[in-house]
Motif scaffolding. Structure first.
Motif, mmCIF file in Angstrom:
data_model
loop_
_atom_site.group_PDB
_atom_site.id
_atom_site.type_symbol
_atom_site.label_atom_id
_atom_site.label_comp_id
_atom_site.label_asym_id
_atom_site.label_seq_id
_atom_site.Cartn_x
_atom_site.Cartn_y
_atom_site.Cartn_z
ATOM 1 N N SER A 1 0.844 -1.185 0.000
ATOM 2 C CA SER A 1 0.000 0.000 0.000
ATOM 3 C C SER A 1 0.883 1.240 0.000
ATOM 4 O O SER A 1 1.835 1.333 0.768
ATOM 5 N N THR B 1 -3.495 1.537 -6.650
ATOM 6 C CA THR B 1 -4.843 2.058 -6.826
ATOM 7 C C THR B 1 -4.837 3.341 -7.642
ATOM 8 O O THR B 1 -5.723 3.565 -8.479
ATOM 9 N N THR B 2 -3.833 4.183 -7.442
ATOM 10 C CA THR B 2 -3.708 5.407 -8.241
ATOM 11 C C THR B 2 -3.581 5.063 -9.718
ATOM 12 O O THR B 2 -4.224 5.682 -10.579
ATOM 13 N N ASN C 1 -6.864 3.766 -11.168
ATOM 14 C CA ASN C 1 -7.832 4.852 -11.377
ATOM 15 C C ASN C 1 -7.526 5.699 -12.606
ATOM 16 O O ASN C 1 -8.371 6.476 -13.057
ATOM 17 N N HIS D 1 -12.213 -2.857 -12.737
ATOM 18 C CA HIS D 1 -11.326 -2.743 -11.582
ATOM 19 C C HIS D 1 -11.796 -3.708 -10.490
ATOM 20 O O HIS D 1 -12.842 -3.513 -9.877
ATOM 21 N N SER E 1 -11.005 -5.167 -6.885
ATOM 22 C CA SER E 1 -10.249 -4.927 -5.658
ATOM 23 C C SER E 1 -10.330 -6.163 -4.767
ATOM 24 O O SER E 1 -11.427 -6.538 -4.316
ATOM 25 N N TYR F 1 -11.776 -5.228 -1.389
ATOM 26 C CA TYR F 1 -13.224 -4.999 -1.448
ATOM 27 C C TYR F 1 -13.974 -6.335 -1.472
ATOM 28 O O TYR F 1 -14.980 -6.497 -0.785
ATOM 29 N N SER G 1 -16.595 -0.029 0.481
ATOM 30 C CA SER G 1 -16.523 0.330 -0.928
ATOM 31 C C SER G 1 -15.065 0.231 -1.356
ATOM 32 O O SER G 1 -14.166 0.099 -0.519
ATOM 33 N N VAL G 2 -14.828 0.309 -2.663
ATOM 34 C CA VAL G 2 -13.456 0.251 -3.163
ATOM 35 C C VAL G 2 -12.623 1.367 -2.554
ATOM 36 O O VAL G 2 -11.430 1.212 -2.284
ATOM 37 N N ASP G 3 -13.270 2.512 -2.315
ATOM 38 C CA ASP G 3 -12.560 3.668 -1.771
ATOM 39 C C ASP G 3 -12.642 3.777 -0.256
ATOM 40 O O ASP G 3 -12.016 4.654 0.334
ATOM 41 N N ASN G 4 -13.424 2.905 0.370
ATOM 42 C CA ASN G 4 -13.550 2.932 1.827
ATOM 43 C C ASN G 4 -13.515 1.511 2.378
ATOM 44 O O ASN G 4 -14.539 0.830 2.438
#
Length: 282
Positions: free
Chosen positions: A22, A27-28, A31, A40, A42, A45, A86-89
């Motif tokens: 990480s 992930t950057t 995106n 995508h 994860s 996720y 979520s993918v972002d959380n």
């Protein structure tokens, strides 16, 4: 899988697994790939929604039941609890893993911590086996042309050759190798905000014993959770680097994180991989 650079460029529906700690830019990078062309996936996720969904909710409910006001509402079915992974959380997954140590500081007993680690290990293996199914779904149902597997940082800790062989059969494995400077940045960032992590049990046992000896603790359940995470993270980070490299050497290819950071679109990404394959093919 192994292939020539030309075979990669001509591969109509590309499926790629990204490996790295990480903070290395997985992930950057994902995106930056066009959402209408790249599915995508994860791993974290999938773990949180499919395989650890119920244990995560049980943990949240257990905490809520210790609050009398919430306990009464839960027991009377006046409220319900759900997680919002979520993918972002991915905070619910992280909070479930927890940290070893003093319960007054939010820590878990060593026994409970290891139980959760074992559940995560099993879940991560299952999530990686699901990759092949999702490659098929992404193309046949959703009409995505390409597939990116943003694998969790602990994939290199699974010690399961069959999982790696499965990923290598269905995807091109790409390891994003960080520079010494970025390594130090990631380590310092982790120390400033210590987060729950997955450890191989043998690694955990060895380093926990060392930490307790250095700091005069006789019981793991009394150690300061954040202090231990800060202490062990540099060791964990450095232990993972050769593991990632070994996977890339056997099953895939290596990209430099500095080059990955310069990628602006999927054409850049594809050309970067093709060049790496060319250089790294005997």
């Amino acid at each position: 899988m192994k292939m020539s650079s030309q075979e990669f460029l001509q591969w109509g529906s590309k499926s790629i697994t990204l490996l790295a700690m990480s903070g290395a830019g997985k992930t950057t990078l994902a995106n930056k790939l066009p959402k209408e062309k790249w599915f995508h996936y994860s791993g974290d996720y999938r773990i949180g929604t499919k395989y650890l969904g119920e244990p995560i909710l049980d943990n949240i409910k257990q905490q809520a039941m210790e609050v009398p006001f919430l306990k009464d509402l839960l027991l009377s079915d006046s409220i319900y609890i759900c997680n919002n992974v979520s993918v972002d959380n991915l905070a619910p997954v992280s909070s479930f893993l927890g940290k070893i140590g003093d319960s007054n500081l939010g820590g878990l007993t060593l026994g409970e911590f290891k139980r959760r680690q074992a559940l995560h290990h099993k879940a991560e293996i299952a999530a990686m086996y699901d990759v092949s199914e999702f490659i098929h779904k992404a193309e046949s149902i959703y009409d995505y042309k390409h597939f990116i597997n943003d694998a969790g940082g602990s994939v290199c800790e699974l010690d399961d050759a069959a999982v790696l062989e499965h990923l290598a059969k269905h995807t091109l494995i790409i390891y994003i190798k960080t520079s010494p400077e970025l390594n130090e940045t990631i380590i310092e960032r982790a120390k400033s905000s210590p987060k729950p992590l997955y450890y191989r049990e043998a690694f955990l046992d060895k380093n926990l014993a060392e930490y307790m000896l250095e700091n005069n603790f006789s019981d793991a359940d009394n150690i300061p959770p954040d202090d231990f995470v800060c202490w062990i993270f540099p060791k964990l980070f450095k232990s993972r680097l050769p593991r990632y490299q070994a996977i890339a050497d056997q099953y895939g290819y290596t990209l430099d994180a500095c080059d990955v950071a310069k990628v602006n679109n999927d054409d850049d990404f594809i050309q970067l991989i093709a060049a790496a394959i060319e250089r790294q093919t005997p």
